[in-house]
Design an enzyme around this catalytic site. Sequence first.
Site, PDB file in Angstrom:
ATOM      1  N   ASP A  19      44.543   9.324 116.908  1.00  0.00           N
ATOM      2  CA  ASP A  19      43.115   9.516 117.143  1.00  0.00           C
ATOM      3  C   ASP A  19      42.762   9.494 118.626  1.00  0.00           C
ATOM      4  O   ASP A  19      42.762   8.431 119.251  1.00  0.00           O
ATOM      5  CB  ASP A  19      42.353   8.411 116.401  1.00  0.00           C
ATOM      6  N   ASP A  39      38.687  15.590 119.901  1.00  0.00           N
ATOM      7  CA  ASP A  39      38.924  14.425 119.050  1.00  0.00           C
ATOM      8  C   ASP A  39      39.794  14.785 117.862  1.00  0.00           C
ATOM      9  O   ASP A  39      39.334  15.389 116.894  1.00  0.00           O
ATOM     10  CB  ASP A  39      37.581  13.852 118.585  1.00  0.00           C
TER      11      ASP A  39
END
Length: 469
Positions: free
Chosen positions: A85, A275
Amino acid sequence: MKAVAVLLCLLVCVSAFQSIPLRKATKPTLKVNIKEIEGKRVIEPVPKVYKRAGVSVPITNYANAQYFADVYIGTPKQKFTVVLDTGSSNLWVPSSQCSFLDLACYFHDKYNSAASSTYVANGTSFAIEYGTGSLTGFVSQDDVTLGGLTVKNQLFAEAVTQPGITFVVAQFDGILGLAFQSISVNSIPPVFYGMMSQGLVTDPVFSFWLSRDTSASVGGELTLGGTNPAHYTGAITYVPLTNETYWEFKMDDVYLAGKSLNLCSGSQGCHAIADTGTSLLAGPSDIVATINKKIGAIGVLSDECDQIVNQYEDQIIQAIIADLPPNQACTNIGLCPGGSCGVCVLVISTLEQWLPSNSSEYIIRLVLDAICDLIPSPNGESIVDCSLIPTLPNIGFQLNGKVFNLTPSQYILKTGAAGETLCLSGFIGLDLPPQIGPLWILGDVFIGSYYTVFDYGNKRVGFATSVDN
């Protein structure tokens, strides 16, 4: 709740970096047995690898919605599946000391500090909240291995409580954050910081290639310490960072069918982040609503979902147990007026997608009670007529003067179960707090189309056209 999938190992002999191939997943199954519930688990040995060789790690890509890799903690090494992440900075995994009432803990691997000779107690309290879930626990220290690179004395969190349904149905054990230390809970240095400071990577760079081909066995690749030209074509366009929190940069404009929408002409302009932990492409709700209207997307009302679940919960549960196709289940219940099953099919399809295999009635009811929080909301995803995809316009994002277009097949997601297909807009509305937003989040919908380079040394993000191979 891991998938039954083929492990495809790709060995790339490159002296400057480590490559971590991703693979595809099929129907998830529960990753739990009696020994795990009692807090005992088998610690799997990891073959010895060398820094100069590319390392293939078993990693799952679940339905083009979640990309994650295996990470190993402790001595001997304990294996966990984690989301990679770039929108957060901490590493956490479930703890063997998790609460007896923490249902998510039963379905995932747990870190056992007593079984590791390199464990060092820390005990600092830890709490973190994501957009779709939160957890609490405490900090520990141990060796962490990703892609064959072992970071010594890494601080990470052991999760003790994971409230809500999000982590119960998650296809992963934990999360490994790759953003900056400035947003790390307790200011814990991220794992990649350890790789840099301990000289494990030649260059302070990592890159992502995420395949969007659901039929392919390989789901993508994380490259630590450089880029892999085999997975992109043309030059890399770099955009300087504007903020060292998330991987944030300036966005010049948004284009619809080749025409500028003039969204970034104000004094503040537009800002975006890359992201990998976000499946979709998020932006301010009012702008996303306009885009979804232009592509003929129809929002799904959460109150309609709630009404269906509240009124027909028992019938839906019995249909799931009987393994009925969503369309047939909705027809039997009487929720297909004129042959259109609408939200009912979306509810059951989403339920089947999130449920572990062979779920008990209790688990089905638990997930069903929270299903309306997992499917499109009024300001979020919207349904698109699948037959219209060939006629829809390209949508582009201008970064450092270059427009990166997404075609309809790239920004429309197909989902469903038992032969029922739904097409969803990849754009979702998200209004962030004033101190953070407005912000565009270029998630997997965008990164799947454009190879993305996270250059920590030069404080920039780079994009190039991805190549599926």
